[in-house]
Design a protein around this motif. Sequence first.
Motif, PDB file in Angstrom:
ATOM      1  N   VAL A  44       0.763  -1.211   0.089  1.00  0.00           N
ATOM      2  CA  VAL A  44       0.029   0.030   0.075  1.00  0.00           C
ATOM      3  C   VAL A  44       0.890   1.213  -0.197  1.00  0.00           C
ATOM      4  O   VAL A  44       0.775   2.105  -0.991  1.00  0.00           O
ATOM      5  CB  VAL A  44      -1.007  -0.067   1.123  1.00  0.00           C
ATOM      6  CG1 VAL A  44      -1.585   1.233   1.256  1.00  0.00           C
ATOM      7  CG2 VAL A  44      -1.930  -1.138   1.027  1.00  0.00           C
ATOM      8  N   VAL A  45       1.974   1.331   0.830  1.00  0.00           N
ATOM      9  CA  VAL A  45       2.859   2.390   0.912  1.00  0.00           C
ATOM     10  C   VAL A  45       3.540   2.615  -0.351  1.00  0.00           C
ATOM     11  O   VAL A  45       3.502   3.851  -0.690  1.00  0.00           O
ATOM     12  CB  VAL A  45       3.814   2.164   1.920  1.00  0.00           C
ATOM     13  CG1 VAL A  45       4.608   3.343   1.988  1.00  0.00           C
ATOM     14  CG2 VAL A  45       3.156   2.413   3.349  1.00  0.00           C
ATOM     15  N   ALA A  46       3.899   1.634  -0.938  1.00  0.00           N
ATOM     16  CA  ALA A  46       4.575   1.796  -2.187  1.00  0.00           C
ATOM     17  C   ALA A  46       3.675   2.351  -3.337  1.00  0.00           C
ATOM     18  O   ALA A  46       4.051   2.935  -4.205  1.00  0.00           O
ATOM     19  CB  ALA A  46       5.229   0.292  -2.642  1.00  0.00           C
ATOM     20  N   LEU A  47       2.655   1.729  -3.558  1.00  0.00           N
ATOM     21  CA  LEU A  47       1.425   2.042  -4.494  1.00  0.00           C
ATOM     22  C   LEU A  47       1.510   3.676  -4.324  1.00  0.00           C
ATOM     23  O   LEU A  47       1.286   4.412  -5.087  1.00  0.00           O
ATOM     24  CB  LEU A  47       0.098   1.483  -4.474  1.00  0.00           C
ATOM     25  CG  LEU A  47      -0.040   0.011  -4.576  1.00  0.00           C
ATOM     26  CD1 LEU A  47      -1.091  -0.632  -4.243  1.00  0.00           C
ATOM     27  CD2 LEU A  47       0.356   0.017  -6.033  1.00  0.00           C
ATOM     28  N   LEU A  48       1.066   4.240  -2.730  1.00  0.00           N
ATOM     29  CA  LEU A  48       0.800   5.567  -2.619  1.00  0.00           C
ATOM     30  C   LEU A  48       1.911   6.482  -3.070  1.00  0.00           C
ATOM     31  O   LEU A  48       1.891   7.603  -3.894  1.00  0.00           O
ATOM     32  CB  LEU A  48       0.303   5.784  -1.175  1.00  0.00           C
ATOM     33  CG  LEU A  48      -0.869   5.214  -0.912  1.00  0.00           C
ATOM     34  CD1 LEU A  48      -1.003   5.283   0.693  1.00  0.00           C
ATOM     35  CD2 LEU A  48      -2.156   5.865  -1.603  1.00  0.00           C
TER      36      LEU A  48
END
Length: 347
Positions: free
Chosen positions: A78-82
């Motif tokens: 999730v953090v990488a996507l954002l």
Amino acid sequence: MNLLCGFGKRHVLIALVFCIPVQSAHLIYALLEQKQLQPSLIVIWMVFSFLFALLGLACAVATDNALGERVGTGTRLVVALLVAAAVMTVVSELLVFITPAWMMDEEKKMIGDYAGFVHRIAFRFVTSGDTALLLIPLYMMAQASRRATRRLHDAHLASLTAERNVVEADLRAMQARVEPELLFAALRAVDEGYARSVEHGERALDALIAFLRAALPAEAGNTSTVAAELDLVRAYVGVAELLSGPKLELEITAEPATRANAMPAMLLLPLARWAMDGAAAALKLVARQGNGVLEISLRSDLAASPSDETQAIAGVRERLEHLYGTRATLEASTEPHVRRAFIALPV
């Protein structure tokens, strides 16, 4: 901390594999809608798609390195996507200021006018998120698989280390069985030798010292050399002659190339003790090497009929199985007044 540690050719290939089919699908869709596309614009879009894929992967690698194993795979994803969506949005906005006007006109024909600055930012964030949503989960799954493989490899190495420790413990136990039972008898033989004469006593003491030097190296370990193991057998025979009385006919033949080869410590001595059990009159050892295999054979001529295979042979078989699996061979046979043993080790 180097956030891009590990970023390299593999990620370039992933970006290529990703952008080519995706952009080809977009091109086919545009052709089906009968849109007029300039070849130069198609090439530029392909290049931009590749660069943005690289940028997204770089964000994923940086996020992965920054968070590490402190959080789970889902959180890292999730953090990488954002992060990827935000960075690609910022880069897209910066490109607006350097992109030729005719390319911006082509974008308007394809997409239409934006309602305002916020609309443009939101649109670019969503489209960047679409790219990240397709690419980054694939990368994260590949990374999770690599981590699982690495953990499995580490567990396998730990298992091998534990197994090696067990073998070393078996070696210590074997040394403990060999040395104490021989030491007291040899010390008695030294005393008896000095009782007869100084010459007999010194000869017995020299034989005992030679054996102890060979059996107790300065640095105990589970590996030795062919030369050291043969010297240990020779020293043991010297001590055995003190105890048994009659001189044993010992013949040791080793090819020069084999003497420096590594082999497990305390492997030959148990076999020599087994071969000499039963009042041996002669013992012959031959070491040779060929086709990547170290071969050592033992033969003893006994004054009495030998017993069957003993615990010493079973212990050597178990050590070889721990160390080499099926790559090592041990053959032992008994005949009237003769014992034979053969070892083949990979080198």
